[in-house]
Design a protein around this motif. Structure first.
Motif, short mmCIF file in Angstrom:
data_model
loop_
_atom_site.label_atom_id
_atom_site.label_comp_id
_atom_site.label_asym_id
_atom_site.label_seq_id
_atom_site.Cartn_x
_atom_site.Cartn_y
_atom_site.Cartn_z
N SER A 158 0.83 -1.20 0.00
CA SER A 158 0.00 0.00 0.00
C SER A 158 0.86 1.25 0.00
O SER A 158 1.79 1.39 0.80
CB SER A 158 -0.92 -0.01 1.22
N ARG A 159 0.55 2.16 -0.92
CA ARG A 159 1.22 3.46 -0.99
C ARG A 159 0.38 4.46 -0.23
O ARG A 159 -0.69 4.90 -0.69
CB ARG A 159 1.38 3.88 -2.45
N PRO A 215 1.21 8.96 -1.77
CA PRO A 215 1.75 9.08 -3.13
C PRO A 215 2.10 10.53 -3.46
O PRO A 215 1.50 11.48 -2.93
CB PRO A 215 0.61 8.58 -4.01
N GLU A 228 7.33 7.44 -7.94
CA GLU A 228 6.29 6.43 -7.80
C GLU A 228 6.68 5.14 -8.53
O GLU A 228 6.40 4.03 -8.05
CB GLU A 228 4.96 6.96 -8.33
N TRP A 286 9.06 3.35 -6.31
CA TRP A 286 8.35 2.68 -5.22
C TRP A 286 7.70 1.39 -5.72
O TRP A 286 7.74 0.35 -5.04
CB TRP A 286 7.30 3.62 -4.64
N LEU A 287 7.09 1.46 -6.90
CA LEU A 287 6.44 0.28 -7.46
C LEU A 287 7.45 -0.84 -7.69
O LEU A 287 7.22 -2.00 -7.31
CB LEU A 287 5.73 0.62 -8.78
N VAL A 328 -1.44 -4.24 -5.31
CA VAL A 328 -0.91 -2.89 -5.11
C VAL A 328 -2.06 -1.94 -4.84
O VAL A 328 -2.95 -1.77 -5.69
CB VAL A 328 -0.10 -2.43 -6.34
N ASP A 329 -2.04 -1.34 -3.67
CA ASP A 329 -3.07 -0.36 -3.31
C ASP A 329 -2.47 1.03 -3.51
O ASP A 329 -1.78 1.55 -2.62
CB ASP A 329 -3.50 -0.59 -1.86
N HIS A 330 -2.71 1.59 -4.66
CA HIS A 330 -2.15 2.90 -5.03
C HIS A 330 -3.26 3.70 -5.70
O HIS A 330 -3.89 3.24 -6.66
CB HIS A 330 -0.98 2.71 -5.99
N PRO A 379 -1.42 5.25 -9.72
CA PRO A 379 -0.10 4.76 -10.14
C PRO A 379 0.29 5.34 -11.49
O PRO A 379 -0.58 5.60 -12.34
CB PRO A 379 -0.29 3.25 -10.22
#
Length: 358
Positions: free
Chosen positions: A22-23, A26, A33, A36-37, A85-87, A90
């Motif tokens: 989870s981001r 952001p 970003e 981070w991914l 991925v909770d962004h 993105p």
């Protein structure tokens, strides 16, 4: 102490390790970003592979979301790693790296994960789709899962229908039968055409999930739920409508004895498990015999035909209830392996069923 993933998804003999990233804060910097991914997706993939490796080396007792203990032996499952991925936003163009080990892996956004469950309404079919996509080799950028799903759905629409397997053909030719072939990835959202009928099937599964069972048998319950969830999602509304018609007739029955309606589902080998559904006007010895006799005959005939006894044959019976707040009572039974029934006993049961004595 080692955390065995953020979650496990167990369905029959297939399983997925869930890793969630989870981001929380952001930025507007696309490069940051993307960095981070890359870092967190690679970490999630490695963690998933490590969890599978650990569970194959040493089994573990896990606690499921209902607070029940389930023994998990990694060698009993075909595994998949799922990185969610909770962004919120993105950057475009990020393509997840390949799986770091032989364990298949897939990376998708949380909203795409939720899209699959909302569209398919089946844990087993979501997991089957994810395995299909992970093994397909067509890597899509993060956020592109709905597009890939609909490409698969369109391919299923155009696919040639699977014929009835020669092994089970004699079973379906021996009685009035409706042949059905449905897409593994349906184009339309599941249950849209008849929500009530589809919900009925879900409520049956919830009854099975909540039925008290002896300690140490939770793994058996999961196998029964997996068998129920194996029924193709495209067929559940039709089955639900049929069961609702049976229930209406059972509620109106005022004659002597027990009125029994049944529906048997015979799959091609390897697709899912044979199923028997019974609706009876009362919970009686005759109703119980109707379920168990049909179960014994179906399990014997199907297992003999396909040459494999290592599968589940599941039976579900619905009967009227007097419990406030409930619509029916659900009874469930399952058979695994060779029951050791002599051929003459099976033939006697077959005769009783054919004579409508139950």
């Amino acid at each position: 102490m080692r955390e065995l993933g953020d979650g496990l998804l167990l369905v029959g003999d297939h399983a997925a390790v869930i890793q969630s990233k989870s981001r929380t804060d952001p930025t507007d910097n696309a490069d940051r970003e993307l960095s981070w991914l890359r870092k967190n997706v690679e970490k999630g993939l490695k963690q998933g592979s490590g969890t599978v490796r650990q569970l194959k080396l040493t089994s573990a007792n896990m606690t499921n979301a209902r607070g029940r203990t389930v023994p998990v032996d990694g060698k009993d499952y075909t595994w998949l790693t799922v990185v969610i991925v909770d962004h919120a936003d993105p950057p475009r163009g990020f393509q997840p790296p390949p799986a770091p080990t032989e364990v298949p892996a897939i990376v998708l956004l949380r909203r795409d994960w939720e899209f699959l469950f909302d569209h398919l309404r089946s844990t087993r079919f979501v997991l089957a789709y994810l395995l299909r996509a992970a093994r397909g080799g067509d890597i899509v950028e993060l956020g592109g899962e709905p597009r890939r799903y609909h490409e698969y759905a369109l391919a299923d629409v155009a696919a040639r229908l699977d014929p009835v397997d020669p092994a089970v053909a004699p079973l379906v030719d021996a009685k009035p039968t409706t042949m059905v072939s449905t897409a593994r990835a349906p184009l339309e959202p599941v249950g849209r055409e008849d929500r009530a009928a589809h919900i009925l099937y879900r409520m049956i599964m919830e009854d099975v999930a909540n039925t008290p069972i002896p300690d140490g048998r939770e793994a058996d319950r999961l196998l029964m739920l997996a068998a129920l969830d194996g029924l193709p999602v495209g067929n559940r509304s039709e089955l639900g409508r049929t069961l609702m018609q049976y229930m209406k007739a059972a509620a109106q029955h005022q004659g002597d004895g027990t009125l029994v309606h049944s529906r048997t589902v015979i799959p091609n080998p390897g697709e899912f498990d044979p199923l028997v559904f019974i609706v009876a006007s009362e919970l009686s010895d005759a109703a119980n015999h109707a379920l168990t006799f049909r179960m014994q005959v179906l399990h014997h005939d199907y297992s003999t035909a396909v040459g494999d006894w290592e599968h589940c044959t599941l039976g579900v019976m619905l009967t009227p209830t007097t419990v406030p707040g409930r619509l029916w009572n659900t009874s469930t039974t399952a058979l695994w392996g060779d029951q050791g029934q002599p051929p003459e006993v099976i033939e006697e049961l077959r005769t009783i069923i054919a004579d409508s004595a139950i």
